[in-house]
Structures are given as structure tokens and as C-alpha cells.
Design a protein around this motif. Structure first.
Motif, PDB file in Angstrom:
ATOM      1  N   LEU A 246       0.828  -1.209   0.000  1.00 39.84           N
ATOM      2  CA  LEU A 246       0.000   0.000   0.000  1.00 39.84           C
ATOM      3  C   LEU A 246       0.859   1.255   0.000  1.00 39.84           C
ATOM      4  CD1 LEU A 246      -2.692   1.497   0.306  1.00 39.84           C
ATOM      5  CD2 LEU A 246      -2.496   1.163   2.786  1.00 39.84           C
ATOM      6  N   TRP A 247       1.866   1.300   0.868  1.00 40.63           N
ATOM      7  CA  TRP A 247       2.724   2.486   0.935  1.00 40.63           C
ATOM      8  C   TRP A 247       3.591   2.622  -0.305  1.00 40.63           C
ATOM      9  CZ3 TRP A 247       0.702   5.664   3.968  1.00 40.63           C
ATOM     10  CH2 TRP A 247       0.163   5.284   5.186  1.00 40.63           C
ATOM     11  N   GLY A 248       3.950   1.492  -0.904  1.00 42.36           N
ATOM     12  CA  GLY A 248       4.667   1.582  -2.178  1.00 42.36           C
ATOM     13  C   GLY A 248       3.802   2.191  -3.265  1.00 42.36           C
ATOM     14  N   ALA A 249       2.502   1.822  -3.270  1.00 40.30           N
ATOM     15  CA  ALA A 249       1.580   2.420  -4.244  1.00 40.30           C
ATOM     16  C   ALA A 249       1.397   3.912  -3.983  1.00 40.30           C
ATOM     17  CB  ALA A 249       0.232   1.704  -4.188  1.00 40.30           C
ATOM     18  N   VAL A 250       1.298   4.286  -2.702  1.00 38.49           N
ATOM     19  CA  VAL A 250       1.179   5.711  -2.369  1.00 38.49           C
ATOM     20  C   VAL A 250       2.427   6.461  -2.815  1.00 38.49           C
ATOM     21  CG1 VAL A 250       0.983   7.360  -0.471  1.00 38.49           C
ATOM     22  CG2 VAL A 250      -0.391   5.271  -0.454  1.00 38.49           C
ATOM     23  N   MET A 251       3.591   5.847  -2.614  1.00 38.17           N
ATOM     24  CA  MET A 251       4.837   6.479  -3.041  1.00 38.17           C
ATOM     25  C   MET A 251       4.890   6.615  -4.559  1.00 38.17           C
ATOM     26  SD  MET A 251       8.721   5.430  -1.891  1.00 38.17           S
ATOM     27  CE  MET A 251       8.093   5.041  -0.258  1.00 38.17           C
ATOM     28  N   ALA A 252       4.421   5.594  -5.261  1.00 35.80           N
ATOM     29  CA  ALA A 252       4.384   5.677  -6.719  1.00 35.80           C
ATOM     30  C   ALA A 252       3.461   6.800  -7.175  1.00 35.80           C
ATOM     31  CB  ALA A 252       3.918   4.345  -7.307  1.00 35.80           C
ATOM     32  N   LEU A 253       2.314   6.965  -6.498  1.00 32.57           N
ATOM     33  CA  LEU A 253       1.393   8.036  -6.851  1.00 32.57           C
ATOM     34  C   LEU A 253       2.005   9.404  -6.566  1.00 32.57           C
ATOM     35  CD1 LEU A 253      -1.467   8.763  -7.830  1.00 32.57           C
ATOM     36  CD2 LEU A 253      -2.210   8.665  -5.446  1.00 32.57           C
ATOM     37  N   PHE A 254       2.644   9.553  -5.416  1.00 34.60           N
ATOM     38  CA  PHE A 254       3.257  10.832  -5.075  1.00 34.60           C
ATOM     39  C   PHE A 254       4.457  11.151  -5.951  1.00 34.60           C
ATOM     40  CE2 PHE A 254       1.786  11.641  -0.423  1.00 34.60           C
ATOM     41  CZ  PHE A 254       0.472  11.587  -0.858  1.00 34.60           C
ATOM     42  N   SER A 255       5.097  10.101  -6.485  1.00 34.65           N
ATOM     43  CA  SER A 255       6.281  10.344  -7.312  1.00 34.65           C
ATOM     44  C   SER A 255       5.936  11.031  -8.622  1.00 34.65           C
ATOM     45  CB  SER A 255       7.004   9.025  -7.599  1.00 34.65           C
ATOM     46  OG  SER A 255       6.230   8.211  -8.459  1.00 34.65           O
ATOM     47  N   LEU A 256       4.644  11.161  -8.947  1.00 28.41           N
ATOM     48  CA  LEU A 256       4.261  11.957 -10.112  1.00 28.41           C
ATOM     49  C   LEU A 256       4.667  13.413  -9.943  1.00 28.41           C
ATOM     50  CD1 LEU A 256       0.694  10.489 -10.814  1.00 28.41           C
ATOM     51  CD2 LEU A 256       2.844   9.936 -11.967  1.00 28.41           C
ATOM     52  N   LEU A 257       4.884  13.828  -8.687  1.00 30.16           N
ATOM     53  CA  LEU A 257       5.393  15.169  -8.424  1.00 30.16           C
ATOM     54  C   LEU A 257       6.913  15.115  -8.478  1.00 30.16           C
ATOM     55  CD1 LEU A 257       3.150  16.122  -5.371  1.00 30.16           C
ATOM     56  CD2 LEU A 257       2.755  16.609  -7.787  1.00 30.16           C
ATOM     57  N   PRO A 258       7.550  15.767  -9.431  1.00 27.27           N
ATOM     58  CA  PRO A 258       9.008  15.686  -9.553  1.00 27.27           C
ATOM     59  C   PRO A 258       9.704  16.219  -8.304  1.00 27.27           C
ATOM     60  CG  PRO A 258       8.017  16.665 -11.527  1.00 27.27           C
ATOM     61  CD  PRO A 258       6.949  16.583 -10.487  1.00 27.27           C
ATOM     62  N   ALA A 259      10.840  15.607  -7.989  1.00 21.06           N
ATOM     63  CA  ALA A 259      11.780  16.063  -6.956  1.00 21.06           C
ATOM     64  C   ALA A 259      11.292  15.791  -5.529  1.00 21.06           C
ATOM     65  CB  ALA A 259      12.092  17.555  -7.122  1.00 21.06           C
ATOM     66  N   VAL A 260      10.038  16.070  -5.186  1.00 22.86           N
ATOM     67  CA  VAL A 260       9.599  16.015  -3.799  1.00 22.86           C
ATOM     68  C   VAL A 260       8.622  14.881  -3.519  1.00 22.86           C
ATOM     69  CG1 VAL A 260       9.911  18.489  -3.500  1.00 22.86           C
ATOM     70  CG2 VAL A 260       7.703  17.624  -4.253  1.00 22.86           C
ATOM     71  N   GLY A 261       8.098  14.216  -4.550  1.00 23.72           N
ATOM     72  CA  GLY A 261       6.976  13.302  -4.369  1.00 23.72           C
ATOM     73  C   GLY A 261       7.249  12.140  -3.434  1.00 23.72           C
ATOM     74  N   ALA A 262       8.210  11.285  -3.778  1.00 26.82           N
ATOM     75  CA  ALA A 262       8.441  10.069  -2.997  1.00 26.82           C
ATOM     76  C   ALA A 262       8.904  10.370  -1.581  1.00 26.82           C
ATOM     77  CB  ALA A 262       9.466   9.182  -3.710  1.00 26.82           C
ATOM     78  N   ALA A 263       9.643  11.450  -1.403  1.00 22.96           N
ATOM     79  CA  ALA A 263      10.143  11.801  -0.071  1.00 22.96           C
ATOM     80  C   ALA A 263       9.016  12.119   0.901  1.00 22.96           C
ATOM     81  CB  ALA A 263      11.097  12.992  -0.168  1.00 22.96           C
ATOM     82  N   LEU A 264       7.845  12.507   0.397  1.00 25.46           N
ATOM     83  CA  LEU A 264       6.716  12.786   1.270  1.00 25.46           C
ATOM     84  C   LEU A 264       6.231  11.537   1.995  1.00 25.46           C
ATOM     85  CD1 LEU A 264       4.646  15.178  -1.048  1.00 25.46           C
ATOM     86  CD2 LEU A 264       6.129  15.798   0.870  1.00 25.46           C
ATOM     87  N   VAL A 265       6.633  10.355   1.508  1.00 25.78           N
ATOM     88  CA  VAL A 265       6.217   9.101   2.134  1.00 25.78           C
ATOM     89  C   VAL A 265       7.337   8.528   2.994  1.00 25.78           C
ATOM     90  CG1 VAL A 265       5.333   6.774   1.725  1.00 25.78           C
ATOM     91  CG2 VAL A 265       4.640   8.648   0.223  1.00 25.78           C
ATOM     92  N   TRP A 266       8.537   8.368   2.404  1.00 26.27           N
ATOM     93  CA  TRP A 266       9.573   7.689   3.167  1.00 26.27           C
ATOM     94  C   TRP A 266      10.229   8.581   4.211  1.00 26.27           C
ATOM     95  CZ3 TRP A 266      14.358   9.806   3.152  1.00 26.27           C
ATOM     96  CH2 TRP A 266      14.783  10.530   2.031  1.00 26.27           C
ATOM     97  N   ALA A 267      10.276   9.891   3.997  1.00 27.73           N
ATOM     98  CA  ALA A 267      10.948  10.780   4.957  1.00 27.73           C
ATOM     99  C   ALA A 267      10.268  10.783   6.329  1.00 27.73           C
ATOM    100  CB  ALA A 267      11.032  12.195   4.377  1.00 27.73           C
ATOM    101  N   PRO A 268       8.924  10.877   6.432  1.00 27.36           N
ATOM    102  CA  PRO A 268       8.320  10.805   7.774  1.00 27.36           C
ATOM    103  C   PRO A 268       8.565   9.470   8.480  1.00 27.36           C
ATOM    104  CG  PRO A 268       6.776  11.743   6.194  1.00 27.36           C
ATOM    105  CD  PRO A 268       7.931  11.224   5.408  1.00 27.36           C
TER     106      PRO A 268
END
Length: 366
Positions: A246-268
Motif C-alpha cells: 500500500l505504501w509503495g503504491a502511495v509512493m508511486a502516486l506521489f512520485s508523479l510530483l518531480p523532486a519532492v513526491g516520494a520523499a513525502l512518504v519515506w521521509a516521515p
């Protein structure tokens, strides 16, 4: 001698035809708007898989119906069917995670409180002033909004069913349109090119750039999203985070935002591990996020998206964000396409003005 009919002048006839075209176009867009997403994705998929369709067309000895059916079948097998299976798995994992939250097996409020207690007092005071000092209350509210009582679920059942029905109808409309785009795509493109009131070189450049941006954006963003989501999900699986798929899918969805997307999931998550004293997990996840996941965004995305579109990274980011806000999920393609058309149209205007300025100077005698 018969006086000329003022209603038959070429200028009036042309203006009347132009008005008719604009009015008919506006009404056509109005009736097509409910299926705007379906039409857009039919166009995008047809553009991305057009080279494959051309090879199938040559293999079928020029039979367009057979080639279009083969192209549609391949897309169903290699793209849509796997996506449906992954979506079903993500939905099942999300339901399981919600069930664990309700039973108390997974308590994000307790996790948050552990992280809060590890923070310095002045940071806790700031967070409490902002109203985020007690995640337990927020979790209870979230669980209630997920349908804590049967009456709420019953009341929403019709709207959920309506949304599902709309999605199914739009999906089959997209497939139906896609078949005809494959079968008649060449004739449709030529018709559009003839209808655009621009010079031939401008029309060719505009359509070529449109196709290039669509292919680069769809392929680039989807490849980056899949790679980053897979890397993030694997990291969460190794670290024992609940719901890694589930979190991998959320990260994939957020990664549509360049540069900052995936970090919004793994950084917290990395910050939580750090503040709760799990330094090895925190450092490992941070390094994995910066080195592995970050390198995908920093090196793979520019080569798949920026190189072909010839747009700066900041413009791709702004266009993607704006597209998502205005057009929803479809905007991650529509936004960059609009930005690219904006750039190329102004470039063509500047080139035309330079030619107009240079032409009189070239005709002046020495």
C-alpha cells in the motif's frame, strides 16, 4: 446588371462558417466532457503504443482491423490486466490495514506519541499549538469517517456504486475509442493537420512536439513511479512497516510530483525511526531514499521526460502540479503537454516575427 447580394459576400460567408465551426465545437466539447478522461487516455495510449501498432500493421499485411485488435489485446494483457491485479492487491491490503487500526493492532496514535516524546520540549510545544499534538484523536476521527456505523455505509452505498459504474463505463468507452484511434489514427492525424489554420511547417512542428511530450511524459512518469514505488515498498517490507504494498503504491502516486513526491512518504517514516531510537533503520531508510529512490528521480526522470520535452525541470514541476489541481490525475500528462504547447507556440511566434523583420531589411538596396 444584377446588384450583388450582400448576404453572399466571401467575407460574410467565411465569418458565418467560422461562427458555425466555433459553436459546433463548443457544443461538441460540452457533450464529450463527461468522458474527457476516457478520450484523453485513449489519445495518450494510442500515441505511446503507436510504434508497436505500426509493426503489427506491417505484420498483418496492411489489415487495419486486425492490427488494431491485436494492439488493443496486447495493451490489455501487458498493461491493464497487471494494473488491475495490483490494484486489487492494494485494495485488499488497505482493507486489512484499516481492520488492524480498528482492532488496535496498529495504532498510529501510539506511534506518533512515541515520536512526540522523543522530540525536544520546544518542538512539542510548537506542534501542540498547531493542533497536531495528539494523533490519537485524529486517528479516531479517521476511523469514524471510514464508516464506523452501518447506516453511514448504507447511505454512501449508492454514491459508491455510481462512481464505480461511471468508472466502468468510462473504461470501456476508452477501449472502444482506442480501437478506432489505432485503426484510423493516420487519417485522423492528417485531418487534424489539414484543419489547423497554420502554416504547414508550424503545424508539423506543433503536432510533432505534442506527440513527443505525450510519449515522454507518460513513459517517463510511469516508469519513474513504478521504480520508486517498488524500491520504497521493498524498503518498507524489509523494515517491517505495516502495508508495504500500500505504501509503495502511495509512493508511486506521489512520485508523479518531480523532486519532492516520494520523499513525502519515506521521509516521515525515517524521521519516526530516528526519534524512537531505531537509528539503524532510520539511517538505512534515509540513505536508501536519498541514494536509490532519489537517484531514480534525479537521473532517470530527466532522461525520460526532460530530454525529449526540452523543458526545464522547474517548469515540468509547476506544470505537473497545476495539471493535477485543474484536471485531477489526468493532469500529470495534460499539464506538461499544455506547457510544451505554450513554449513551442511562443517560439514559433518569435521566429515568425524575426522573419517579418528580416525580410524588409533583405530587400533594401545596398
Amino acid at each position: 446588371m444584377t446588384a450583388p447580394n450582400p448576404l453572399k459576400t466571401p467575407d460574410l460567408e467565411f465569418k458565418s462558417l467560422l461562427f458555425l465551426v466555433l459553436a459546433a465545437t463548443a457544443l461538441f466539447l460540452l457533450i464529450v466532457w463527461p468522458f474527457f478522461g476516457a478520450v484523453c487516455w485513449a489519445v495518450f495510449i494510442a500515441i505511446v503504443f503507436w510504434p508497436l501498432h505500426q509493426r503489427l500493421l506491417r505484420g498483418s499485411q496492411g489489415r487495419p482491423n486486425m492490427a488494431a485488435a491485436a494492439s488493443l489485446t496486447i495493451i490489455l494483457l501487458i498493461v491493464i490486466l497487471p494494473l488491475a491485479l495490483v490494484t486489487a492487491s492494494i485494495t485488499q491490503e488497505a482493507s486489512l490495514l484499516v481492520a488492524k487500526m480498528r482492532s488496535g493492532e496498529v495504532d498510529f496514535g501510539a506511534y506518533f506519541q512515541r515520536a512526540m516524546q522523543a522530540l525536544p520540549a520546544w518542538i512539542r510545544a510548537i506542534l501542540e499549538r498547531l493542533g497536531v499534538g495528539d494523533l490519537g484523536v485524529l486517528q479516531q476521527r479517521a476511523l469514524a469517517s471510514l464508516g464506523g456505523n452501518g447506516q453511514a455505509l448504507t447511505a454512501r452505498a449508492f454514491s459508491i456504486g455510481q462512481v464505480t459504474l461511471d468508472f466502468v463505463v468510462a473504461f470501456f468507452v476508452m477501449l472502444y475509442i482506442l480501437y478506432f484511434f489505432f485503426r484510423d489514427g493516420g487519417a485522423i492525424a492528417q485531418s487534424i493537420a489539414r484543419s489547423i489554420p497554420l502554416r504547414d511547417d508550424h503545424t508539423h512542428r506543433l503536432l510533432t512536439h505534442f506527440v513527443t511530450v505525450v510519449r515522454a511524459t507518460v513513459k517517463g512518469n510511469i516508469v519513474v513511479a513504478l521504480v520508486q514505488g517498488t524500491l520504497g515498498g521493498l524498503a518498507f517490507l524489509v523494515l517491517g512497516v505495516q502495508g508495504p504494498l500500500l505504501w509503495g503504491a502511495v509512493m508511486a502516486l506521489f512520485s508523479l510530483l518531480p523532486a519532492v513526491g516520494a520523499a513525502l512518504v519515506w521521509a516521515p517514516v525515517a524521521a519516526y525511526f530516528f526519534f524512537t531510537g531505531e537509528l539503524v533503520a532510520a539511517i538505512g531508510l534515509a540513505l536508501w531514499g536519498v541514494v536509490a529512490i532519489g537517484l531514480v528521480d534525479n537521473f532517470l526522470r530527466p532522461r525520460l521526460v526532460g530530454r525529449d520535452t526540452r523543458m526545464p525541470d522547474w517548469l515540468i514541476l509547476v506544470a505537473t502540479l497545476g495539471g493535477l489541481v485543474v484536471f485531477g490525475l489526468n493532469g500529470f500528462v495534460i499539464g506538461p503537454v499544455i506547457a510544451a504547447v505554450f513554449l513551442v507556440s511562443w517560439q514559433m511566434l518569435a521566429a515568425a516575427r524575426q522573419q517579418d523583420v528580416a525580410a524588409p531589411a533583405a530587400r533594401e538596396p545596398d
